[in-house]
Design a protein around this motif. Structure first.
Motif, PDB file in Angstrom:
ATOM      1  N   ARG A  41       0.787  -0.977  -0.535  1.00 35.63           N
ATOM      2  CA  ARG A  41      -0.489  -0.589  -0.280  1.00 35.63           C
ATOM      3  C   ARG A  41       1.073   1.081   0.457  1.00 35.63           C
ATOM      4  O   ARG A  41       0.413   2.003  -0.764  1.00 35.63           O
ATOM      5  N   ALA A  42       1.651   1.278   0.856  1.00 29.44           N
ATOM      6  CA  ALA A  42       2.354   2.177   1.028  1.00 29.44           C
ATOM      7  C   ALA A  42       3.396   2.491  -0.455  1.00 29.44           C
ATOM      8  O   ALA A  42       3.794   4.090  -0.828  1.00 29.44           O
ATOM      9  N   ALA A  43       3.880   1.792  -0.967  1.00 29.76           N
ATOM     10  CA  ALA A  43       5.183   2.006  -2.180  1.00 29.76           C
ATOM     11  C   ALA A  43       4.177   1.797  -3.630  1.00 29.76           C
ATOM     12  O   ALA A  43       5.091   2.704  -4.062  1.00 29.76           O
ATOM     13  N   SER A  44       2.941   2.145  -3.235  1.00 30.11           N
ATOM     14  CA  SER A  44       2.274   1.447  -4.544  1.00 30.11           C
ATOM     15  C   SER A  44       1.805   3.117  -4.827  1.00 30.11           C
ATOM     16  O   SER A  44       2.168   3.822  -6.008  1.00 30.11           O
ATOM     17  N   GLU A  45       1.813   4.617  -3.569  1.00 29.83           N
ATOM     18  CA  GLU A  45       1.647   5.372  -4.238  1.00 29.83           C
ATOM     19  C   GLU A  45       3.093   6.166  -3.845  1.00 29.83           C
ATOM     20  O   GLU A  45       3.201   7.941  -4.632  1.00 29.83           O
ATOM     21  N   GLN A  46       4.674   5.840  -4.129  1.00 30.01           N
ATOM     22  CA  GLN A  46       5.493   6.365  -4.739  1.00 30.01           C
ATOM     23  C   GLN A  46       6.319   5.936  -5.831  1.00 30.01           C
ATOM     24  O   GLN A  46       6.137   5.086  -6.448  1.00 30.01           O
ATOM     25  N   PRO A  47       6.043   7.205  -6.429  1.00 29.23           N
ATOM     26  CA  PRO A  47       6.725   6.860  -8.252  1.00 29.23           C
ATOM     27  C   PRO A  47       7.670   6.539  -8.311  1.00 29.23           C
ATOM     28  O   PRO A  47       7.526   5.839  -9.470  1.00 29.23           O
ATOM     29  N   ALA A  48       8.949   6.326  -7.014  1.00 30.64           N
ATOM     30  CA  ALA A  48       9.660   6.013  -7.436  1.00 30.64           C
ATOM     31  C   ALA A  48       9.624   4.377  -7.727  1.00 30.64           C
ATOM     32  O   ALA A  48      10.345   3.237  -8.430  1.00 30.64           O
ATOM     33  N   PHE A  49       9.238   3.672  -6.921  1.00 28.65           N
ATOM     34  CA  PHE A  49       8.797   1.947  -6.728  1.00 28.65           C
ATOM     35  C   PHE A  49       7.727   1.911  -8.269  1.00 28.65           C
ATOM     36  O   PHE A  49       7.438   0.527  -8.541  1.00 28.65           O
ATOM     37  N   HIS A  50       7.090   2.959  -8.768  1.00 27.95           N
ATOM     38  CA  HIS A  50       6.040   2.512 -10.077  1.00 27.95           C
ATOM     39  C   HIS A  50       7.062   1.596 -11.153  1.00 27.95           C
ATOM     40  O   HIS A  50       6.410   0.976 -11.498  1.00 27.95           O
ATOM     41  N   ALA A  51       8.858   1.776 -11.396  1.00 25.45           N
ATOM     42  CA  ALA A  51       9.010   1.410 -12.622  1.00 25.45           C
ATOM     43  C   ALA A  51       8.926  -0.271 -12.084  1.00 25.45           C
ATOM     44  O   ALA A  51       9.530  -0.787 -12.999  1.00 25.45           O
ATOM     45  N   VAL A  52       9.134  -0.558 -10.659  1.00 28.08           N
ATOM     46  CA  VAL A  52       9.594  -2.098 -10.797  1.00 28.08           C
ATOM     47  C   VAL A  52       8.315  -2.488 -10.366  1.00 28.08           C
ATOM     48  O   VAL A  52       8.577  -4.102  -9.885  1.00 28.08           O
ATOM     49  N   ALA A  53       7.083  -2.315 -10.447  1.00 27.35           N
ATOM     50  CA  ALA A  53       5.756  -3.226  -9.782  1.00 27.35           C
ATOM     51  C   ALA A  53       5.782  -3.671 -11.146  1.00 27.35           C
ATOM     52  O   ALA A  53       5.458  -3.653 -12.583  1.00 27.35           O
ATOM     53  N   THR A  54       4.370  -4.859 -11.169  1.00 27.42           N
ATOM     54  CA  THR A  54       4.713  -5.905 -12.050  1.00 27.42           C
ATOM     55  C   THR A  54       3.231  -5.268 -12.809  1.00 27.42           C
ATOM     56  O   THR A  54       3.653  -5.443 -14.112  1.00 27.42           O
ATOM     57  N   GLN A  55       2.238  -4.146 -12.463  1.00 33.73           N
ATOM     58  CA  GLN A  55       1.977  -4.018 -13.273  1.00 33.73           C
ATOM     59  C   GLN A  55       1.260  -2.522 -12.427  1.00 33.73           C
ATOM     60  O   GLN A  55       1.557  -2.125 -11.560  1.00 33.73           O
ATOM     61  N   LEU A  56       0.991  -1.346 -13.315  1.00 35.07           N
ATOM     62  CA  LEU A  56       0.549  -0.192 -13.532  1.00 35.07           C
ATOM     63  C   LEU A  56      -1.340   0.215 -13.198  1.00 35.07           C
ATOM     64  O   LEU A  56      -1.947  -0.416 -14.526  1.00 35.07           O
ATOM     65  N   HIS A  57      -1.442   0.971 -11.846  1.00 36.96           N
ATOM     66  CA  HIS A  57      -2.651   1.395 -12.028  1.00 36.96           C
ATOM     67  C   HIS A  57      -2.775   2.532 -12.519  1.00 36.96           C
ATOM     68  O   HIS A  57      -2.609   2.986 -11.431  1.00 36.96           O
ATOM     69  N   VAL A  58      -4.009   2.843 -13.440  1.00 34.39           N
ATOM     70  CA  VAL A  58      -3.733   4.488 -13.978  1.00 34.39           C
ATOM     71  C   VAL A  58      -6.021   4.811 -13.106  1.00 34.39           C
ATOM     72  O   VAL A  58      -6.628   3.366 -13.877  1.00 34.39           O
ATOM     73  N   LEU A  59      -6.128   5.511 -12.730  1.00 32.33           N
ATOM     74  CA  LEU A  59      -7.368   6.071 -12.363  1.00 32.33           C
ATOM     75  C   LEU A  59      -7.328   7.260 -12.889  1.00 32.33           C
ATOM     76  O   LEU A  59      -7.000   8.277 -13.291  1.00 32.33           O
ATOM     77  N   ALA A  60      -8.509   7.388 -14.403  1.00 32.76           N
ATOM     78  CA  ALA A  60      -9.011   8.328 -14.983  1.00 32.76           C
ATOM     79  C   ALA A  60     -10.182   9.079 -15.039  1.00 32.76           C
ATOM     80  O   ALA A  60     -11.188   8.069 -14.618  1.00 32.76           O
ATOM     81  N   ALA A  61     -10.400  10.116 -15.700  1.00 35.00           N
ATOM     82  CA  ALA A  61     -11.851  10.176 -15.344  1.00 35.00           C
ATOM     83  C   ALA A  61     -11.970  10.693 -16.895  1.00 35.00           C
ATOM     84  O   ALA A  61     -11.582  11.886 -17.367  1.00 35.00           O
ATOM     85  N   LEU A  62     -13.499  11.216 -17.645  1.00 36.51           N
ATOM     86  CA  LEU A  62     -13.798  11.654 -18.491  1.00 36.51           C
ATOM     87  C   LEU A  62     -13.952  12.853 -18.722  1.00 36.51           C
ATOM     88  O   LEU A  62     -14.662  13.515 -17.757  1.00 36.51           O
ATOM     89  N   LEU A  63     -13.553  13.443 -19.770  1.00 39.35           N
ATOM     90  CA  LEU A  63     -13.210  15.085 -19.213  1.00 39.35           C
ATOM     91  C   LEU A  63     -14.586  15.743 -19.789  1.00 39.35           C
ATOM     92  O   LEU A  63     -15.050  15.372 -21.354  1.00 39.35           O
TER      93      LEU A  63
END
Length: 250
Positions: A228-250
């Motif tokens: 949970r803690a590492a998921s929010e740290q951009p430095a750890f995004h590069a080593v994650a197995t997956q990336l989760h993006v939350l987006a909204a329709l403009l």
């Protein structure tokens, strides 16, 4: 409540918590307790059923009749049959299955890796959304695959992933396509979506030997908190197995 069993929750907890909070916020913004949610490629209902248990209506579009049969059984066991609709199809047939501008949120987990045209698929999904609607996008991370292959001793394959157009390590790679965070961001922008957050998923869960998690007292909960803690740290995004993006329709 997690959408999977406790052991598997290590791999899904971050996504579930983001999705649950986003749906809660969207419902509050609309002053509408029940949202219409589309889960494309939702299979057996790993996320659809927990979302329905929150009280939302969920349409699952999946090409596999066996998966949809399992979904209906799981929905019945959870007592949410009236909130879950199973539809056979895929992103190409989506415009014929789900009316444009008819849903409040879309779950797109593990789909962009396997479709023929990710941009077209995400555009079709965005087309089903009402203005301000949400997209939960989960995809395989190219950089995480580089680390995984290197740690497994497959150094040439790791190097190949870095440069291969679709982020694959070779003909035997079971994953058709992987993405960087930048690539997912561009796809979202091209589909008319604004990225709200990015989380790394399975930063450590796929690297830690399972025996340590299953046998050490308190290890599973401690690893979950670390994820949970590492998921929010951009430095750890590069080593994650997956990336989760939350987006909204403009």
């Amino acid at each position: 409540m997690y959408p999977t069993r406790p052991r598997s929750a290590l791999r899904t907890a971050v996504v579930w918590e983001v999705v649950r909070a986003a749906l809660e916020q969207r419902a509050a913004e609309l002053d509408q307790p029940v949202l219409d949610v589309l889960d494309t490629g939702g299979g057996t209902g790993n996320f659809a059923v927990p979302v329905a248990r929150l009280g939302h209506r969920v349409t699952v579009v999946d090409p596999s009749p066996d998966a949809l049969f399992a979904l209906e059984r799981r929905a019945a066991e959870a007592g949410v049959t009236d909130l879950v609709r199973a539809v056979q199809g895929d992103t190409q047939t989506l415009p014929d299955l789900v009316p444009a501008g008819s849903v409040d949120a879309v779950l797109c987990h593990g789909v962009l890796e396997v479709v023929d045209d990710p941009a077209e698929a995400l555009g079709s999904l965005a087309g089903t959304l009402r203005k301000g609607g949400l997209v939960s996008l989960l995809a395989a991370n190219r950089n995480g695959a580089v680390l995984a292959r290197a740690l497994a001793g497959h150094f040439a394959e790791a190097r190949t992933v870095l440069d291969a157009p679709e982020g694959r390590w070779g003909a035997g790679d079971p994953m058709p396509r992987r993405f960087t965070g930048e690539e997912l961001g561009r796809l979202a922008a091209d589909a008319g979506l604004r990225v709200q957050s990015v989380h790394g998923v399975r930063v450590f869960a796929d690297l830690v030997p399972g025996v340590l998690v299953d046998t050490e007292p308190g290890a599973q909960e401690a690893l979950l908190q670390l994820e949970r803690a590492a998921s929010e740290q951009p430095a750890f995004h590069a080593v994650a197995t997956q990336l989760h993006v939350l987006a909204a329709l403009l």
